[in-house]
Design a protein around this motif. Sequence first.
Motif, short mmCIF file in Angstrom:
data_model
loop_
_atom_site.label_atom_id
_atom_site.label_comp_id
_atom_site.label_asym_id
_atom_site.label_seq_id
_atom_site.Cartn_x
_atom_site.Cartn_y
_atom_site.Cartn_z
N SER A 103 0.82 -1.22 0.00
CA SER A 103 0.00 0.00 0.00
C SER A 103 0.85 1.26 0.00
O SER A 103 0.34 2.36 0.24
N GLN A 104 2.15 1.11 -0.26
CA GLN A 104 3.12 2.21 -0.29
C GLN A 104 3.28 2.90 1.07
O GLN A 104 3.73 4.04 1.14
N GLN A 105 2.91 2.24 2.14
CA GLN A 105 3.17 2.78 3.47
C GLN A 105 4.64 2.55 3.81
O GLN A 105 5.17 1.45 3.62
N ILE A 106 5.30 3.60 4.30
CA ILE A 106 6.73 3.55 4.57
C ILE A 106 6.95 3.46 6.07
O ILE A 106 6.47 4.29 6.84
N THR A 107 7.68 2.42 6.49
CA THR A 107 7.99 2.22 7.90
C THR A 107 9.48 2.41 8.11
O THR A 107 10.31 1.76 7.46
N LEU A 108 9.84 3.32 9.01
CA LEU A 108 11.24 3.57 9.35
C LEU A 108 11.63 2.70 10.54
O LEU A 108 10.96 2.70 11.57
N HIS A 109 12.71 1.95 10.39
CA HIS A 109 13.22 1.11 11.47
C HIS A 109 14.39 1.82 12.15
O HIS A 109 15.04 2.68 11.55
N THR A 158 6.61 -5.66 -2.32
CA THR A 158 7.14 -5.10 -1.08
C THR A 158 8.62 -4.81 -1.26
O THR A 158 9.34 -5.56 -1.92
N GLU A 159 9.07 -3.73 -0.65
CA GLU A 159 10.46 -3.30 -0.82
C GLU A 159 11.11 -3.07 0.53
O GLU A 159 10.52 -2.46 1.43
N LEU A 160 12.31 -3.57 0.68
CA LEU A 160 13.16 -3.24 1.82
C LEU A 160 14.28 -2.35 1.30
O LEU A 160 15.09 -2.78 0.47
N ARG A 161 14.30 -1.10 1.72
CA ARG A 161 15.30 -0.14 1.24
C ARG A 161 16.33 0.09 2.34
O ARG A 161 15.97 0.33 3.50
N LEU A 162 17.60 0.00 1.97
CA LEU A 162 18.69 0.08 2.93
C LEU A 162 19.69 1.13 2.49
O LEU A 162 20.07 1.20 1.31
N LEU A 163 20.12 1.97 3.43
CA LEU A 163 21.16 2.96 3.17
C LEU A 163 22.26 2.80 4.21
O LEU A 163 21.98 2.79 5.42
N LEU A 174 14.39 11.10 13.28
CA LEU A 174 14.02 11.50 11.93
C LEU A 174 12.51 11.67 11.85
O LEU A 174 11.76 11.03 12.59
N PRO A 175 12.02 12.53 10.96
CA PRO A 175 10.57 12.75 10.87
C PRO A 175 9.83 11.46 10.56
O PRO A 175 10.26 10.69 9.70
N PRO A 176 8.71 11.18 11.22
CA PRO A 176 7.97 9.94 10.94
C PRO A 176 7.13 10.02 9.67
O PRO A 176 6.82 8.98 9.08
N GLU A 177 6.73 11.23 9.25
CA GLU A 177 5.89 11.35 8.06
C GLU A 177 6.72 11.05 6.81
O GLU A 177 7.87 11.46 6.70
#
Length: 607
Positions: free
Chosen positions: A517-523, A547-552, A562-565
């Motif tokens: 659903s394109q909801q982004i969750t910050l870990h 589903t995507e796991l994005r890593l930096l 960091l901002p939650p929005e």
Amino acid sequence: MVYTRRSLLQTTLLTLGGTLWRAQRVLADPGSRKLALLIGINEYPNPAKTPALSGCGTDVWLQQELLCGRLGFDPGDVLTLTDAQATGAQIRQAFQEHLRQQVRAGDVVILHFSGYGSRATQAALLPRDGLMTPDGAEWIAEAEVLGWLRQLATDRIITVLDTGYDYPGSFACGNVRVRACPPVAAGDISPHPNLRPPGVLFRAARPGSLATEALWPGFSAGTLTYALTQTLWGTTPGPILVDVAAQIAQTVGVNQAPEMVGSPQSLPPAVGAAGRVVQVTSEGVDCVLAGLPPWILAALAPESQLETAQGVALAVRSRQGLLVKTTSPEPVPVGEWVRERVRVVPNSLSLTVALAAELERIERVDATSALGSLSYVNTVKVGEQSADCLLGRVTPTTYGLFSPGYDLFPGTEGEADEAVKAAIKRLTPRLQTLLAAKLLQLTDNLAATPLNLTVTLAQAQTPLLTQTTTPLLTQTAPPAANTLIIPELPPASPLTCQISHQESQPLFALWLSINPSQQITLHPPQVVPSQTPIELALNTPPTPGLTELRLLLCKSEWLASLPPEPLPLAQAILTHLHQASERPPSKDTYALRMDTWAGLSLIYRVA
């Protein structure tokens, strides 16, 4: 099965001087001849039955650029047939004279077709004159093509069919064009036995799915061809399967499912190139950037920097489609490969929303007015230029957001009899999230970063996806045949993500999950010590979809808060990378130096 992405960035490999590169680069084997026949048909004689396509000529050019500029093909051994040159008789003659009569054992052969296809008694390709005879005599069955290939004296063959056989009832699907036409009468195509293709066969679409071409920044191309050639500029055989499928899924949605038949043993490893120098004039250096992902290419701004294998910096002045004009402080030879050094992107990027064709005029007027009040949204008419999403009807009385390939984004359908302005107000948070996801894509740089790292996604101790910048001296087993699939996992199931690196100092990891659903969750951020792997635990989403796991991983520490929005979060991440690049503050752009971070994504599907 493990899919591995290896971006071999060492200068020795970039200059083809490394023993590892020479040993692995099958297609560049100087002991074998390499021949290609590339066919692309945009214009057909009967526009009412086969409306003009726009990306098939680009497909031929992309393949030619890859083969001659990247893989060492002699231009004289690459024969192209486009539009009026690509009749049924001319295609058959070209195959006989250019391939069958010349190919010897051990040679490498590339056969590419872009154009319309259809299915009657069997799958068939439509040459330029395919509909000019009432009996369908000029159609070329796919099985006939495979029969030709089996007659060649080599099995080192790669076939790309960027065409479709299943017509969905319309030549347009959202913001993409369909490369399939209505079937000819049953029995019109001469029967041919079904044969297993020699070498490797890439099909743009599995049976029942669509083959499409899409609008990109300044050009149109087949979604398979662009994803495949772009991937081959920057990755190795292992991940071609998942990288190509993931890029198509991100572009079109679930409506296009490509496939590969055979083993990709003849495909080349990569060295992380973004493109090559194609012209040097008194005004500067022109480069074709066929190796950049489309979302990076679209955002690339003046003052970005490329570099050659010898470390010569090229400053970007402008971009038109895949071509960038640069300035150089010293001479650079034509053909030199380049990669990114500094990526400059605007900090005011907008989300482009196309209005679906079925909307009535009054709906389009109201939608344009409502979307125009959002400063971060740009509205276009469907089919006129590239778009990030579509606004359209889910049912005759409900609205929702769709992918460019008209795949409904989960959770965006409203209630019955909702006014279009009310729908846009309801969807505003989702539009912001889509823009945030677009900004986060700008952090992809695995083919350009010099950081030495490996990331593996696993389930129940079974590796699923691996991405690495570390050169490997041994080849992983080739993926199984008949596959071009993103890994599918059950909902709400546990996963682990292992991160390791060989840098002398710790790296700081930031990871985010983007659900269907394109909801982004910050870990929570993590510290990754040098040469000491860490393991992250997570669960797949409960709802099905991509589903995507994005890593930096960054050399500098992330802010604890960091901002939650989603949108402020994405902007804060780009600001951090800008600051980590030691660039002066800017009101207009982010300037991101490739040697300060590594950004990657691992994509899977929840079944």
